[in-house]
Every structure is written in structure tokens, then in C-alpha cells.
Design a protein around this motif. Structure first.
Motif, short mmCIF file in Angstrom:
data_model
loop_
_atom_site.label_atom_id
_atom_site.label_comp_id
_atom_site.label_asym_id
_atom_site.label_seq_id
_atom_site.Cartn_x
_atom_site.Cartn_y
_atom_site.Cartn_z
N SER B 22 0.85 -1.21 0.00
CA SER B 22 0.00 0.00 0.00
C SER B 22 0.88 1.25 0.00
O SER B 22 0.53 2.26 -0.62
CB SER B 22 -0.99 -0.02 1.17
N LEU B 23 2.04 1.19 0.65
CA LEU B 23 2.97 2.33 0.59
C LEU B 23 3.45 2.54 -0.85
O LEU B 23 3.48 3.66 -1.35
CB LEU B 23 4.19 2.07 1.48
N ARG B 24 3.79 1.43 -1.50
CA ARG B 24 4.31 1.51 -2.88
C ARG B 24 3.25 2.16 -3.79
O ARG B 24 3.57 2.98 -4.64
CB ARG B 24 4.70 0.12 -3.36
N GLU B 25 1.99 1.77 -3.59
CA GLU B 25 0.91 2.36 -4.40
C GLU B 25 0.79 3.86 -4.14
O GLU B 25 0.60 4.64 -5.06
CB GLU B 25 -0.43 1.66 -4.09
N GLY B 36 15.56 2.84 -1.13
CA GLY B 36 16.04 2.35 0.17
C GLY B 36 17.55 2.20 0.13
O GLY B 36 18.10 1.82 -0.90
N LEU B 37 18.21 2.51 1.24
CA LEU B 37 19.67 2.34 1.31
C LEU B 37 20.00 1.35 2.43
O LEU B 37 19.58 1.54 3.57
CB LEU B 37 20.36 3.67 1.63
N VAL B 38 20.74 0.32 2.09
CA VAL B 38 21.18 -0.64 3.10
C VAL B 38 22.69 -0.83 3.01
O VAL B 38 23.27 -0.70 1.93
CB VAL B 38 20.50 -2.03 2.95
N SER B 39 23.31 -1.12 4.13
CA SER B 39 24.75 -1.43 4.16
C SER B 39 25.12 -1.81 5.57
O SER B 39 24.31 -1.74 6.48
CB SER B 39 25.57 -0.22 3.73
N SER B 40 26.39 -2.19 5.75
CA SER B 40 26.88 -2.41 7.11
C SER B 40 27.08 -1.06 7.78
O SER B 40 27.12 -0.03 7.10
CB SER B 40 28.19 -3.19 7.06
N PRO B 41 27.23 -1.01 9.12
CA PRO B 41 27.47 0.27 9.77
C PRO B 41 28.80 0.85 9.31
O PRO B 41 29.78 0.10 9.13
CB PRO B 41 27.54 -0.08 11.27
N LEU B 132 9.98 -2.26 2.32
CA LEU B 132 9.54 -0.97 2.86
C LEU B 132 8.69 -0.21 1.84
O LEU B 132 8.38 0.95 2.06
CB LEU B 132 10.77 -0.12 3.26
N GLY B 133 8.38 -0.83 0.73
CA GLY B 133 7.60 -0.16 -0.31
C GLY B 133 8.47 0.66 -1.24
O GLY B 133 7.96 1.39 -2.10
#
Lengths: 115, 231
Positions: B22-25, B36-41, B132-133
Motif C-alpha cells: 500500500s505504501l508503494r501504491e 532504500g539504502l542498506v549497508s553495514s554500519p 519498505l515499499g
């Protein structure tokens, strides 16, 4: 470790399912877990028993069926199991393939309930 | 004791997945391109995001959500580039989920935002399970971390859409073999788009901006198609 969060959502989901079906006494939850789902089986089993405490599911078992990683090889036109989770290619012709068929599953398959 | 089996067949992440959808919509309806951004600290997510926000803010409305277990430090840094920044402090939780994103967006009017970045908690394991959409997920790997990070954390690299190799200004000093890093990314996620950047010197950032502008144009086209279909 996010297995505890996952165990809690699973328990909420199962409890909702039990209510929707008019109340079930769950002996065991059967689930399918892909090797590429990013969830550790042992950590999930440990978290499950912890998260069940104080809920109607306390004392129930979690039975995990492991789903292997399967990809589609565009060169061989076949389903294949890659050499490892960090080498997503055909084990026969070594063609890299982004096409993952199974291995990401995280599903509650069925509930074993007391009659 | 006799037992019987009751078939359920439901995704464990159903609740999160439904919310993410629903967020994506909503993002699509408002033409908001969400990354979205992901990585190690410590791999340079916030420094990269500072550059992205500052660069894009010249021509677009930008916003960012930043996740950490504690402190508002990242939000304070990013506020220099845009007033639209919110820190999500998760307490002890090692990842963001869709409900945290939904709550954080409550006071914002998405119509006015072209680019929204969601910086996840620094962690290469847990965030991979939570949609996370976002339209695209960027995974960051810094030149100081070692070339084999993608092989050690295949799930997050495989579930991401774009890889960003950061801190390239330090590559020589760290004896970082970029060709080997690229090969390892290709092994876990064949065909993945890869950028090499330095947030410090600005190296490679123009290519990332170009990619994001094209992505926004694509989301606008698909949004107008959706609109036509609705009409």
C-alpha cells in the motif's frame, strides 16, 4: 538477529488464523523456509519457543521444512541448484542467472491441531 | 493424542508485505521515487545521502528517513541539505519495517516530494527480509570493507537492485581491488547495476544523479499510465 521479530509476527498470524477458524488447539506449526530467505533456522526455532510463552501457543512445536535454492538456467533451459548461495549461476554450464525460482520462501504451511 | 492438519499457506511477512504494497501504491500515485539504502554500519550511507540530497535539492524536492537504534545525529547532518528529514530511532530493533515508514510519513504531503530516501539501520542481514515499499534498494559497500562482502552477505546483495561502491578515494590506500569486488557482486546478483563513488570528492556522483533522474522520469511515465487506466 531479526528472528525474534519474525517469530512474533508468525505467532500473531497463527493466533489470528485460530480465532478465524473458530478456535483451534495448535500442537505444531509447519512452515517452509527458503535457504535464501535471510532467516536462520536455529535462531528461529529458539525465538519461537521464547515468543510462545504466555500465549495460547505456549508448548507448541515449530516444524521447519527447508526449501532449497533453485534457479532457471537460460542456457540449459533447465531448473538448477546453484553451487552455493554466493554463486548464483548454473552448476553445469556456469551461466550466471538472476532468475530465482525457489529459496526465498517464508510461509506458514499448515497447523497441526488437536482433534 | 490425535491431531489433524489444517492448511494455512500464508506468508509469514504478510502483514509487512501488505503494508509495503500500500505504501508503494501511494508513492506511485504521487510520483515519488523512493530509494532504500542498506549497508553495514560505517560504510558511508549518510555521507552518500548528504551528497545525494544536496545535489538533487537544486532541482527537485527531496526528503529522507533515517533509521538508527539511537541518536538523532544522522538527521542533524542531513538537515543541512533539506528540511524534510526524519530520524526513526528503533530502540533495539536491527531493521526498519513498513509500519515504521508509514508512521514516519504521517505529517508529510507526498505530492510535494520527488525523491524520498530511506536509510536503513546499518546491518547487512536483517533488513533484507523487510519490504519498505521502496522502488529500488541500493546496497552500499565501501572500499575499506573488503572485496568479498557480497559473498559473505549474499541475501542482501541479491535482494537489492543497485550496488554502490563507496569511499573510492580510499581504494588505493586500502589496497581495494575494485575489479574483484565487481566480480563478487556479479556472482551473487548477476546483471546488477554498479556505481563507484566517493562522497568526499564527488567522484562518480554525476552518474548516480543521471540514473536517479532517469528513474524518476520512468516512475512518472508509469504513474501517468496508471492514471489513464483509472480514468
Amino acid at each position: 538477529m531479526h528472528e525474534l521479530s519474525i517469530a512474533i509476527s508468525m505467532i500473531d498470524q497463527v493466533m489470528e488464523e485460530c480465532v478465524n477458524r473458530g478456535g483451534l488447539a495448535v500442537e505444531a506449526v509447519h512452515m517452509r523456509l527458503g535457504v535464501f530467505a535471510g532467516v536462520d533456522k536455529d535462531a528461529l526455532l529458539f525465538s519461537y519457543s521464547l515468543a510462545c510463552e504466555g500465549t495460547p501457543l505456549q508448548g507448541s512445536r515449530l516444524v521447519v521444512e527447508t526449501v532449497p535454492l533453485l534457479v532457471y538456467c537460460p542456457a540449459c533451459k533447465q531448473e538448477r541448484t546453484p553451487p552455493s548461495v554466493y554463486q548464483i549461476c548454473c552448476p553445469v554450464c556456469l551461466t550466471p542467472t538472476p532468475d530465482i525460482l525457489t529459496g526465498r520462501e517464508m510461509e506458514v504451511e499448515s497447523l497441526e491441531v488437536a482433534v | 493424542m490425535t491431531t489433524r492438519m489444517v492448511e494455512v499457506r500464508a506468508k509469514v511477512m504478510k502483514q509487512n508485505d501488505v503494508l509495503a504494497r500500500s505504501l508503494r501504491e501511494r508513492f506511485e500515485q504521487h510520483n515519488t521515487c523512493v530509494i532504500g539504502l542498506v549497508s553495514s554500519p560505517g560504510s558511508g550511507k549518510t555521507a552518500f545521502l548528504e551528497k545525494l540530497l544536496a545535489g538533487l535539492a537544486r532541482t527537485h524536492m527531496v526528503a529522507a528517513l533515517v533509521g538508527d537504534l539511537a541518536t538523532e545525529n544522522d538527521a542533524v547532518r542531513l538537515l543541512r541539505a533539506t528540511p524534510n528529514v526524519k530520524q526513526i530511532t528503533t530502540g533495539t530493533i536491527c531493521h526498519l519495517d513498513a509500519s515504521m515508514v508509514e508512521r514516519a510519513l504521517e505529517e508529510w504531503d507526498l505530492k510535494t516530494i520527488n525523491f524520498l530516501f530511506i536509510e536503513n539501520v546499518g546491518n547487512l542481514v536483517c533488513p533484507s527480509s523487510y519490504d519498505l515499499g521502496e522502488e529500488l534498494r541500493f546496497v552500499l559497500l565501501s572500499a575499506t570493507e573488503g572485496e568479498d562482502k557480497p559473498l559473505k552477505y549474499p541475501t542482501i546483495f541479491n535482494s537489492s537492485d543497485v550496488a554502490i561502491i563507496t569511499k573510492m578515494d580510499m581504494a588505493d590506500a586500502a589496497e581495494f581491488d575494485v575489479a574483484s569486488a565487481r566480480r563478487n557482486i556479479e556472482r551473487v546478483r548477476p546483471g546488477m547495476k554498479i556505481f563507484e563513488v566517493s562522497s568526499k570528492t564527488g567522484l562518480g556522483m554525476e552518474e548516480v544523479f543521471g540514473f536517479l533522474h532517469a528513474q524518476l522520469a520512468r516512475s512518472r511515465i508509469s504513474a501517468s499510465i496508471v492514471e489513464e487506466v483509472v480514468q
